[in-house]
Design a protein around this motif. Structure first.
Motif, PDB file in Angstrom:
ATOM      1  N   SER A  11      30.548  18.429  30.913  1.00  0.00           N
ATOM      2  CA  SER A  11      31.565  17.503  31.411  1.00  0.00           C
ATOM      3  C   SER A  11      31.448  16.139  30.743  1.00  0.00           C
ATOM      4  O   SER A  11      32.315  15.286  30.921  1.00  0.00           O
ATOM      5  CB  SER A  11      31.398  17.328  32.927  1.00  0.00           C
ATOM      6  OG  SER A  11      30.087  16.840  33.206  1.00  0.00           O
ATOM      7  N   GLY A  13      30.932  13.191  27.607  1.00  0.00           N
ATOM      8  CA  GLY A  13      31.666  12.882  26.389  1.00  0.00           C
ATOM      9  C   GLY A  13      31.192  13.750  25.225  1.00  0.00           C
ATOM     10  O   GLY A  13      31.994  14.445  24.585  1.00  0.00           O
ATOM     11  N   ILE A  14      29.883  13.727  24.954  1.00  0.00           N
ATOM     12  CA  ILE A  14      29.375  14.505  23.814  1.00  0.00           C
ATOM     13  C   ILE A  14      29.319  15.989  24.182  1.00  0.00           C
ATOM     14  O   ILE A  14      29.661  16.843  23.364  1.00  0.00           O
ATOM     15  CB  ILE A  14      27.990  13.984  23.360  1.00  0.00           C
ATOM     16  CG1 ILE A  14      28.079  12.501  22.989  1.00  0.00           C
ATOM     17  CG2 ILE A  14      27.478  14.800  22.168  1.00  0.00           C
ATOM     18  CD1 ILE A  14      26.737  11.836  22.693  1.00  0.00           C
ATOM     19  N   ARG A  34      27.375  19.133  36.259  1.00  0.00           N
ATOM     20  CA  ARG A  34      27.316  18.676  37.651  1.00  0.00           C
ATOM     21  C   ARG A  34      28.729  18.630  38.230  1.00  0.00           C
ATOM     22  O   ARG A  34      28.985  19.165  39.309  1.00  0.00           O
ATOM     23  CB  ARG A  34      26.674  17.282  37.692  1.00  0.00           C
ATOM     24  CG  ARG A  34      26.639  16.674  39.071  1.00  0.00           C
ATOM     25  CD  ARG A  34      25.880  15.375  39.089  1.00  0.00           C
ATOM     26  NE  ARG A  34      26.508  14.348  38.252  1.00  0.00           N
ATOM     27  CZ  ARG A  34      26.068  13.117  38.138  1.00  0.00           C
ATOM     28  NH1 ARG A  34      24.983  12.743  38.789  1.00  0.00           N
ATOM     29  NH2 ARG A  34      26.695  12.239  37.371  1.00  0.00           N
ATOM     30  N   GLU A  40      22.865  19.835  39.648  1.00  0.00           N
ATOM     31  CA  GLU A  40      22.237  18.520  39.821  1.00  0.00           C
ATOM     32  C   GLU A  40      20.847  18.584  39.178  1.00  0.00           C
ATOM     33  O   GLU A  40      19.928  19.199  39.712  1.00  0.00           O
ATOM     34  CB  GLU A  40      22.149  18.187  41.322  1.00  0.00           C
ATOM     35  CG  GLU A  40      21.421  16.901  41.637  1.00  0.00           C
ATOM     36  CD  GLU A  40      21.923  15.701  40.830  1.00  0.00           C
ATOM     37  OE1 GLU A  40      23.081  15.306  40.994  1.00  0.00           O
ATOM     38  OE2 GLU A  40      21.133  15.169  40.012  1.00  0.00           O
ATOM     39  N   THR A  65      23.076  16.361  28.808  1.00  0.00           N
ATOM     40  CA  THR A  65      23.112  15.507  29.999  1.00  0.00           C
ATOM     41  C   THR A  65      22.339  14.221  29.732  1.00  0.00           C
ATOM     42  O   THR A  65      21.575  14.124  28.776  1.00  0.00           O
ATOM     43  CB  THR A  65      22.437  16.218  31.183  1.00  0.00           C
ATOM     44  OG1 THR A  65      21.140  16.625  30.748  1.00  0.00           O
ATOM     45  CG2 THR A  65      23.226  17.421  31.628  1.00  0.00           C
ATOM     46  N   TYR A 138      14.595   3.748  29.968  1.00  0.00           N
ATOM     47  CA  TYR A 138      15.374   4.721  29.166  1.00  0.00           C
ATOM     48  C   TYR A 138      14.570   5.138  27.945  1.00  0.00           C
ATOM     49  O   TYR A 138      14.460   6.319  27.614  1.00  0.00           O
ATOM     50  CB  TYR A 138      16.702   4.071  28.764  1.00  0.00           C
ATOM     51  CG  TYR A 138      17.660   4.953  27.984  1.00  0.00           C
ATOM     52  CD1 TYR A 138      18.282   6.059  28.566  1.00  0.00           C
ATOM     53  CD2 TYR A 138      17.994   4.639  26.663  1.00  0.00           C
ATOM     54  CE1 TYR A 138      19.198   6.838  27.840  1.00  0.00           C
ATOM     55  CE2 TYR A 138      18.912   5.400  25.938  1.00  0.00           C
ATOM     56  CZ  TYR A 138      19.502   6.507  26.531  1.00  0.00           C
ATOM     57  OH  TYR A 138      20.408   7.262  25.811  1.00  0.00           O
ATOM     58  N   LYS A 142      13.171   8.983  27.309  1.00  0.00           N
ATOM     59  CA  LYS A 142      13.551   9.749  26.117  1.00  0.00           C
ATOM     60  C   LYS A 142      12.306  10.106  25.296  1.00  0.00           C
ATOM     61  O   LYS A 142      12.238  11.201  24.719  1.00  0.00           O
ATOM     62  CB  LYS A 142      14.557   8.969  25.267  1.00  0.00           C
ATOM     63  CG  LYS A 142      15.936   8.840  25.907  1.00  0.00           C
ATOM     64  CD  LYS A 142      16.641  10.193  26.056  1.00  0.00           C
ATOM     65  CE  LYS A 142      18.116  10.038  26.411  1.00  0.00           C
ATOM     66  NZ  LYS A 142      18.792  11.322  26.638  1.00  0.00           N
ATOM     67  N   VAL A 173      28.055   6.773  20.174  1.00  0.00           N
ATOM     68  CA  VAL A 173      29.245   7.606  20.351  1.00  0.00           C
ATOM     69  C   VAL A 173      30.121   7.023  21.465  1.00  0.00           C
ATOM     70  O   VAL A 173      29.607   6.529  22.478  1.00  0.00           O
ATOM     71  CB  VAL A 173      28.813   9.051  20.706  1.00  0.00           C
ATOM     72  CG1 VAL A 173      30.019   9.971  20.765  1.00  0.00           C
ATOM     73  CG2 VAL A 173      27.791   9.572  19.693  1.00  0.00           C
ATOM     74  N   THR A 175      31.659   7.179  24.474  1.00  0.00           N
ATOM     75  CA  THR A 175      31.669   7.944  25.730  1.00  0.00           C
ATOM     76  C   THR A 175      31.507   6.943  26.885  1.00  0.00           C
ATOM     77  O   THR A 175      31.319   5.751  26.650  1.00  0.00           O
ATOM     78  CB  THR A 175      30.483   8.937  25.797  1.00  0.00           C
ATOM     79  OG1 THR A 175      29.272   8.174  25.852  1.00  0.00           O
ATOM     80  CG2 THR A 175      30.447   9.876  24.599  1.00  0.00           C
TER      81      THR A 175
HETATM   82  N1  LIG Z   1      26.857   8.005  23.731  1.00  0.00           N
HETATM   83  C1  LIG Z   1      25.907   7.559  22.909  1.00  0.00           C
HETATM   84  O1  LIG Z   1      26.138   6.675  22.060  1.00  0.00           O
HETATM   85  C2  LIG Z   1      24.509   8.108  22.977  1.00  0.00           C
HETATM   86  C3  LIG Z   1      23.534   7.568  22.118  1.00  0.00           C
HETATM   87  C4  LIG Z   1      22.248   8.096  22.159  1.00  0.00           C
HETATM   88  C5  LIG Z   1      21.946   9.121  23.016  1.00  0.00           C
HETATM   89  N2  LIG Z   1      22.912   9.626  23.848  1.00  0.00           N
HETATM   90  C6  LIG Z   1      22.533  10.711  24.766  1.00  0.00           C
HETATM   91  O2  LIG Z   1      23.496  11.733  24.721  1.00  0.00           O
HETATM   92  C7  LIG Z   1      23.548  12.392  26.007  1.00  0.00           C
HETATM   93  C8  LIG Z   1      25.007  12.525  26.449  1.00  0.00           C
HETATM   94  O3  LIG Z   1      25.551  11.232  26.597  1.00  0.00           O
HETATM   95  P1  LIG Z   1      27.128  10.947  26.658  1.00  0.00           P
HETATM   96  O4  LIG Z   1      27.323   9.738  25.812  1.00  0.00           O
HETATM   97  O5  LIG Z   1      27.906  12.179  26.405  1.00  0.00           O
HETATM   98  O6  LIG Z   1      27.259  10.490  28.174  1.00  0.00           O
HETATM   99  P2  LIG Z   1      28.349  10.867  29.302  1.00  0.00           P
HETATM  100  O7  LIG Z   1      29.699  11.008  28.711  1.00  0.00           O
HETATM  101  O8  LIG Z   1      28.137   9.861  30.376  1.00  0.00           O
HETATM  102  O9  LIG Z   1      27.868  12.331  29.816  1.00  0.00           O
HETATM  103  C9  LIG Z   1      26.697  12.469  30.571  1.00  0.00           C
HETATM  104  C10 LIG Z   1      26.558  13.889  31.036  1.00  0.00           C
HETATM  105  O10 LIG Z   1      25.349  13.957  31.826  1.00  0.00           O
HETATM  106  C11 LIG Z   1      25.671  14.531  33.091  1.00  0.00           C
HETATM  107  N3  LIG Z   1      24.811  14.038  34.148  1.00  0.00           N
HETATM  108  C12 LIG Z   1      24.533  12.756  34.469  1.00  0.00           C
HETATM  109  N4  LIG Z   1      23.723  12.710  35.531  1.00  0.00           N
HETATM  110  C13 LIG Z   1      23.487  14.013  35.905  1.00  0.00           C
HETATM  111  C14 LIG Z   1      22.743  14.628  36.933  1.00  0.00           C
HETATM  112  N5  LIG Z   1      22.049  13.906  37.805  1.00  0.00           N
HETATM  113  N6  LIG Z   1      22.724  15.978  37.001  1.00  0.00           N
HETATM  114  C15 LIG Z   1      23.424  16.725  36.118  1.00  0.00           C
HETATM  115  N7  LIG Z   1      24.159  16.199  35.122  1.00  0.00           N
HETATM  116  C16 LIG Z   1      24.190  14.853  35.021  1.00  0.00           C
HETATM  117  C17 LIG Z   1      27.115  14.121  33.336  1.00  0.00           C
HETATM  118  O11 LIG Z   1      27.664  14.941  34.349  1.00  0.00           O
HETATM  119  P3  LIG Z   1      28.883  14.403  35.311  1.00  0.00           P
HETATM  120  O12 LIG Z   1      30.135  14.607  34.499  1.00  0.00           O
HETATM  121  O13 LIG Z   1      28.808  15.262  36.509  1.00  0.00           O
HETATM  122  O14 LIG Z   1      28.606  12.953  35.578  1.00  0.00           O
HETATM  123  C18 LIG Z   1      27.694  14.353  31.955  1.00  0.00           C
HETATM  124  O15 LIG Z   1      27.929  15.731  31.743  1.00  0.00           O
HETATM  125  C19 LIG Z   1      22.657  11.579  26.932  1.00  0.00           C
HETATM  126  O16 LIG Z   1      21.391  12.198  27.022  1.00  0.00           O
HETATM  127  C20 LIG Z   1      22.499  10.254  26.208  1.00  0.00           C
HETATM  128  O17 LIG Z   1      21.286   9.612  26.539  1.00  0.00           O
HETATM  129  C21 LIG Z   1      24.187   9.149  23.851  1.00  0.00           C
END
Ligand SMILES: NC(=O)c1ccc[n+]([C@@H]2O[C@H](COP(=O)([O-])OP(=O)(O)OC[C@H]3O[C@@H](n4cnc5c(N)ncnc54)[C@H](OP(=O)(O)O)[C@@H]3O)[C@@H](O)[C@H]2O)c1
Length: 222
Positions: A11, A13-14, A34, A40, A65, A138, A142, A173, A175
């Motif tokens: 669900s 962004g990535i 989730r 969860e 996640t 954070y 990680k 990214v 998101t």
């Molecule tokens: N975006 C970036 O620039 C970036 C950079 C470095 C690393 N990352 C890493 O990439 C990963 C994905 O990030 P994103 O940017 O795609 O973020 P996002 O769009 O906020 O997506 C986060 C995902 O994690 C899930 N999640 C959050 N809390 C949860 C919980 N307690 N139990 C189960 N699922 C949970 C969310 O589910 P719901 O939809 O239910 O909330 C969603 O599917 C993360 O690990 C992040 O640290 C991202």
């Protein structure tokens, strides 16, 4: 032969972009999240119930996640902001949650053919690359995730000789996660980031298992 893929956090962004790019490349994708399935990650019983219900095997398993501010705790800018509750929330979501998924990996990956597992980490989890400080929780969660996946790769290599098990940095990214903290950085569209990450995985071999790679396939220092 059908390529079966499992995307956990589909669900996000990535995560949703990874699922659709995998599909566009011919994989049959199982999505877990989730929001749509009640997974969860901070609740071990929930992880056991939903992961335990999957048969597999999956040639690709991705954990996408995570959050920068689990429980609404803002990233620390100074040591005095370190807070036990915020640290516990960081570890529960960004390290322990994926580790609970790793418990299922030996069963979910095929033993007799190539397979890959990747969890989304972040470059800021690199100790060697940390020159700015801050974001202590954070970063530490990680770094813990990186160690957990590295250890999983070692164990997995004994039984799954063709498996690749790695942590990936997706880049910055566009998101939900970067909506408030991405200012000043060019944000890559999620579809492009997902395509880069899948290209990186396609280029890895079992000799690379246990590693930490960025979206361009470059190793990230631990
Ligand atoms: N975006 C970036 O620039 C970036 C950079 C470095 C690393 N990352 C890493 O990439 C990963 C994905 O990030 P994103 O940017 O795609 O973020 P996002 O769009 O906020 O997506 C986060 C995902 O994690 C899930 N999640 C959050 N809390 C949860 C919980 N307690 N139990 C189960 N699922 C949970 C969310 O589910 P719901 O939809 O239910 O909330 C969603 O599917 C993360 O690990 C992040 O640290 C991202």
């Amino acid at each position: 032969m059908t390529h079966n893929a499992l995307v956990i956090g589909a669900s996000g962004g990535i995560g949703s972009a990874l699922a659709s790019v995998l599909e566009s490349r011919g994989a049959r994708v199982t999505r877990l999240s989730r929001r749509d399935d009640g997974l969860e990650l901070t609740d071990p019983a929930s992880v056991e119930r939903l992961l335990g219900a999957l048969d597999g095997p999956f040639e690709t398993v991705l954990v996408a996640t995570g959050a920068l501010e689990p429980g609404g705790h803002r990233p620390e800018k100074a040591l005095r902001q370190i807070n036990a509750e915020a640290l516990a929330a960081q570890f529960a979501l960004n390290a322990t949650g994926p580790a609970l998924v790793l418990r299922h990996l030996p069963r979910l990956l095929p033993r007799d053919r190539p397979s890959r597992f990747a969890a989304l980490s972040a470059r800021v989890g690199s100790i060697g690359d940390n020159r700015l400080g801050g974001w202590h929780g954070y970063r530490a969660a990680k770094a813990a995730l990186n160690q957990l996946v590295h250890g999983a790769a070692i164990e997995l290599a004994r039984s799954h000789h063709e498996a690749v098990c790695v942590v990936l940095h997706p880049g910055t990214v566009a998101t939900r996660l970067t909506e408030t903290h991405g200012a000043g950085h060019a944000r890559v569209p999620a579809k492009a980031a997902a395509a880069h990450l899948l290209d990186v995985l396609d280029g890895l071999s079992p000799a690379d298992t246990g590693g930490f790679f960025d979206w361009a396939g470059k190793p990230v220092p631990w």
